[in-house]
Design an enzyme around this catalytic site. Structure first.
Site, PDB file in Angstrom:
ATOM      1  N   CYS A 113      25.778   5.169  10.672  1.00  0.00           N
ATOM      2  CA  CYS A 113      25.664   3.787  11.167  1.00  0.00           C
ATOM      3  C   CYS A 113      26.954   2.987  10.983  1.00  0.00           C
ATOM      4  O   CYS A 113      27.101   1.918  11.575  1.00  0.00           O
ATOM      5  CB  CYS A 113      24.495   3.080  10.491  1.00  0.00           C
ATOM      6  N   HIS A 246      25.747  -4.471  11.213  1.00  0.00           N
ATOM      7  CA  HIS A 246      24.906  -3.357  11.695  1.00  0.00           C
ATOM      8  C   HIS A 246      23.462  -3.831  11.744  1.00  0.00           C
ATOM      9  O   HIS A 246      22.988  -4.523  10.846  1.00  0.00           O
ATOM     10  CB  HIS A 246      25.062  -2.169  10.742  1.00  0.00           C
ATOM     11  N   ASN A 276      17.203  -0.039  15.160  1.00  0.00           N
ATOM     12  CA  ASN A 276      18.462   0.435  14.589  1.00  0.00           C
ATOM     13  C   ASN A 276      19.010   1.551  15.475  1.00  0.00           C
ATOM     14  O   ASN A 276      18.444   2.646  15.517  1.00  0.00           O
ATOM     15  CB  ASN A 276      18.194   0.927  13.162  1.00  0.00           C
TER      16      ASN A 276
HETATM   17  O1  UT7 Z   1      21.052   2.264   9.283  1.00  0.00           O
HETATM   18  C1  UT7 Z   1      20.692   2.843   8.096  1.00  0.00           C
HETATM   19  C2  UT7 Z   1      20.338   1.867   7.180  1.00  0.00           C
HETATM   20  N1  UT7 Z   1      18.916   1.860   6.904  1.00  0.00           N
HETATM   21  C3  UT7 Z   1      18.415   0.772   6.429  1.00  0.00           C
HETATM   22  O2  UT7 Z   1      19.097  -0.213   6.321  1.00  0.00           O
HETATM   23  C4  UT7 Z   1      17.004   0.764   5.935  1.00  0.00           C
HETATM   24  C5  UT7 Z   1      16.929  -0.013   4.660  1.00  0.00           C
HETATM   25  N2  UT7 Z   1      15.576  -0.064   4.107  1.00  0.00           N
HETATM   26  C6  UT7 Z   1      14.632  -0.809   4.697  1.00  0.00           C
HETATM   27  O3  UT7 Z   1      14.864  -1.444   5.695  1.00  0.00           O
HETATM   28  C7  UT7 Z   1      13.264  -0.840   4.024  1.00  0.00           C
HETATM   29  O4  UT7 Z   1      13.338  -0.175   2.795  1.00  0.00           O
HETATM   30  C8  UT7 Z   1      12.173  -0.200   4.916  1.00  0.00           C
HETATM   31  C9  UT7 Z   1      11.892  -1.101   6.095  1.00  0.00           C
HETATM   32  C10 UT7 Z   1      12.605   1.166   5.386  1.00  0.00           C
HETATM   33  C11 UT7 Z   1      10.871  -0.027   4.117  1.00  0.00           C
HETATM   34  O5  UT7 Z   1      10.483  -1.285   3.583  1.00  0.00           O
HETATM   35  P1  UT7 Z   1       9.968  -1.349   2.072  1.00  0.00           P
HETATM   36  O6  UT7 Z   1       9.624  -2.753   1.826  1.00  0.00           O
HETATM   37  O7  UT7 Z   1      11.067  -0.739   1.230  1.00  0.00           O
HETATM   38  O8  UT7 Z   1       8.657  -0.480   2.110  1.00  0.00           O
HETATM   39  P2  UT7 Z   1       8.280   0.871   1.299  1.00  0.00           P
HETATM   40  O9  UT7 Z   1       9.048   2.028   1.826  1.00  0.00           O
HETATM   41  O10 UT7 Z   1       8.360   0.609  -0.152  1.00  0.00           O
HETATM   42  O11 UT7 Z   1       6.772   1.046   1.697  1.00  0.00           O
HETATM   43  C12 UT7 Z   1       5.803   0.062   1.316  1.00  0.00           C
HETATM   44  C13 UT7 Z   1       4.453   0.448   1.873  1.00  0.00           C
HETATM   45  C14 UT7 Z   1       4.012   1.853   1.528  1.00  0.00           C
HETATM   46  O12 UT7 Z   1       2.622   1.810   1.274  1.00  0.00           O
HETATM   47  P3  UT7 Z   1       2.023   1.779  -0.224  1.00  0.00           P
HETATM   48  O13 UT7 Z   1       2.541   3.030  -0.877  1.00  0.00           O
HETATM   49  O14 UT7 Z   1       2.585   0.522  -0.846  1.00  0.00           O
HETATM   50  O15 UT7 Z   1       0.558   1.739  -0.006  1.00  0.00           O
HETATM   51  C15 UT7 Z   1       4.266   2.645   2.773  1.00  0.00           C
HETATM   52  O16 UT7 Z   1       3.412   3.760   2.900  1.00  0.00           O
HETATM   53  O17 UT7 Z   1       4.472   0.404   3.308  1.00  0.00           O
HETATM   54  C16 UT7 Z   1       3.966   1.628   3.845  1.00  0.00           C
HETATM   55  N3  UT7 Z   1       4.622   1.918   5.095  1.00  0.00           N
HETATM   56  C17 UT7 Z   1       4.147   1.527   6.302  1.00  0.00           C
HETATM   57  N4  UT7 Z   1       3.045   0.872   6.652  1.00  0.00           N
HETATM   58  C18 UT7 Z   1       2.859   0.624   7.968  1.00  0.00           C
HETATM   59  C19 UT7 Z   1       5.804   2.554   5.281  1.00  0.00           C
HETATM   60  N5  UT7 Z   1       6.105   2.599   6.592  1.00  0.00           N
HETATM   61  C20 UT7 Z   1       5.087   1.960   7.232  1.00  0.00           C
HETATM   62  C21 UT7 Z   1       4.849   1.677   8.601  1.00  0.00           C
HETATM   63  N6  UT7 Z   1       3.725   1.007   8.918  1.00  0.00           N
HETATM   64  N7  UT7 Z   1       5.701   2.050   9.589  1.00  0.00           N
END
Ligand code: UT7
Length: 319
Positions: A113, A246, A276
């Site tokens: 990225c 980005h 993204n």
């Molecule tokens: O270009 C490369 C750079 N990449 C990035 O910049 C990504 C950076 N990271 C992020 O943007 C965030 O970490 C994410 C958007 C990827 C994830 O957000 P988060 O607040 O860190 O969520 P998490 O991964 O901790 O997941 C929280 C909950 C989980 O459920 P439980 O275990 O709390 O019950 C996941 O299973 O959200 C759940 N979850 C979803 N629910 C609905 C994960 N993906 C999804 C989804 N829809 N698509």
């Protein structure tokens, strides 16, 4: 000698795919989760068979048209991509062939990225050294090909597209400063660990990410590198007219803008409509803001990327 942007172009494949469209396709997610956590409302996904070179070629042709120069005049073509058409030849050589340019140096840059920031930084050095005069820099991706559509934590985040700029050697600014960095010890937090061996893909061919680790690192390095390029150019971050970070997550974009003292109205945002698009995200956003008249001649524009590797890069331009 400065490298000056004289044209921008972009290409998005097909029609927008909304969060609800993904739910309708059977992905275990919902619009509310995606919008709240990322700001993404839709993305563009290329048809099977559409290649990065095809999207990059269209973006390049649009940038050349705005620049008012012929492809034959280019002496440097750099493509930033993590989803090249082939292992080789490079996507840059494929685009060069289709543009009908012969003789320009052409190669790909792999910095995920941050790829466009890296490619722009490299092109700027070629031009500033006096060795090259007209460069085409492209970010092109079909990230949908490397997504695990059973992993809802990643597949909802990305989209496909391409953006391009044409740079020309000029005595007035120009790109004022660039910076490129990496920390390879963080290679495990965002990667596609598959390999091609003996005619087979071995290992895991899909994108894997520790989202929270990426999130924390992203905000820190985006703030640091913005301060670095502004200091190199002798300005404050608050003096920047436009920030083009980005486009990965609106929460990363907002946190970065806030720490830099750059108000939301001066931040170009496309993540809501593009998702993204990795190396394509910065030139896509740049082209949109140039064509809709927000970015005008004389404006100071700060571009910055962050991604797998771990890599980060930035360029400060006087447009
Ligand atoms: O270009 C490369 C750079 N990449 C990035 O910049 C990504 C950076 N990271 C992020 O943007 C965030 O970490 C994410 C958007 C990827 C994830 O957000 P988060 O607040 O860190 O969520 P998490 O991964 O901790 O997941 C929280 C909950 C989980 O459920 P439980 O275990 O709390 O019950 C996941 O299973 O959200 C759940 N979850 C979803 N629910 C609905 C994960 N993906 C999804 C989804 N829809 N698509």
């Amino acid at each position: 000698m400065y490298a000056r942007v004289i044209g921008t172009g972009s290409c998005l494949p097909g029609k927008p795919v909304s969060n609800d469209d993904l739910v309708a396709q059977g992905i275990d997610t919902n619009d509310e989760w995606i919008v709240t956590r990322t700001g993404i409302r839709s993305r563009y996904l290329a048809e099977p068979g559409t290649l990065s070179s095809e999207l990059g070629l269209i973006a390049a042709e649009r940038a050349l048209e705005m620049a008012g120069i012929a492809a034959a005049e280019l002496d440097l073509i750099i493509v930033a991509t993590s989803t090249p058409d082939f292992i080789f030849p490079s996507t840059a050589c494929l685009i060069q062939g289709r543009l009908g340019n012969k003789g320009a140096a052409a190669f790909d840059v792999q910095a995920v990225c941050s790829g466009f920031a890296y490619a722009l930084g490299i092109a700027e050095k070629f031009i500033a050294s006096g060795s090259h005069r007209k460069a085409l820099v492209i970010g092109a991706e079909v990230f949908s090909r490397i997504l695990d559509w059973n992993d809802r934590g990643t597949c909802v985040l990305f989209g496909d597209g391409a953006g391009a700029v044409v740079l020309e050697a000029a005595e007035r600014p120009g790109i004022l400063a660039t910076a490129l960095h990496a920390d390879g010890s963080q290679n495990g937090i965002l990667n596609v660990p598959g390999q091609v061996c003996g005619g087979q893909v071995t290992g895991d061919p899909f994108l894997r990410m520790d989202g929270q680790a990426v999130f924390k690192l992203a905000v820190r390095v985006l703030v640091d590198i913005a301060e670095e390029v502004c200091a190199a150019a002798g300005i404050q971050t608050a003096d920047v007219d436009w920030l083009i970070p980005h486009q990965a997550n609106i929460r990363i974009i907002d946190a970065t803008g806030k720490k830099l003292g750059i108000a939301r109205e001066r931040v170009i945002v496309t993540v809501d409509r593009h998702g993204n698009t990795s190396a394509a995200s910065i030139p896509l956003a740049l082209d949109e803001a140039v064509r809709d008249g927000r970015i005008r001649r004389g404006h100071k524009v700060l571009l910055e990327g962050v991604g797998g590797g771990f890599t980060w890069g930035a360029a400060l331009l006087e447009f």
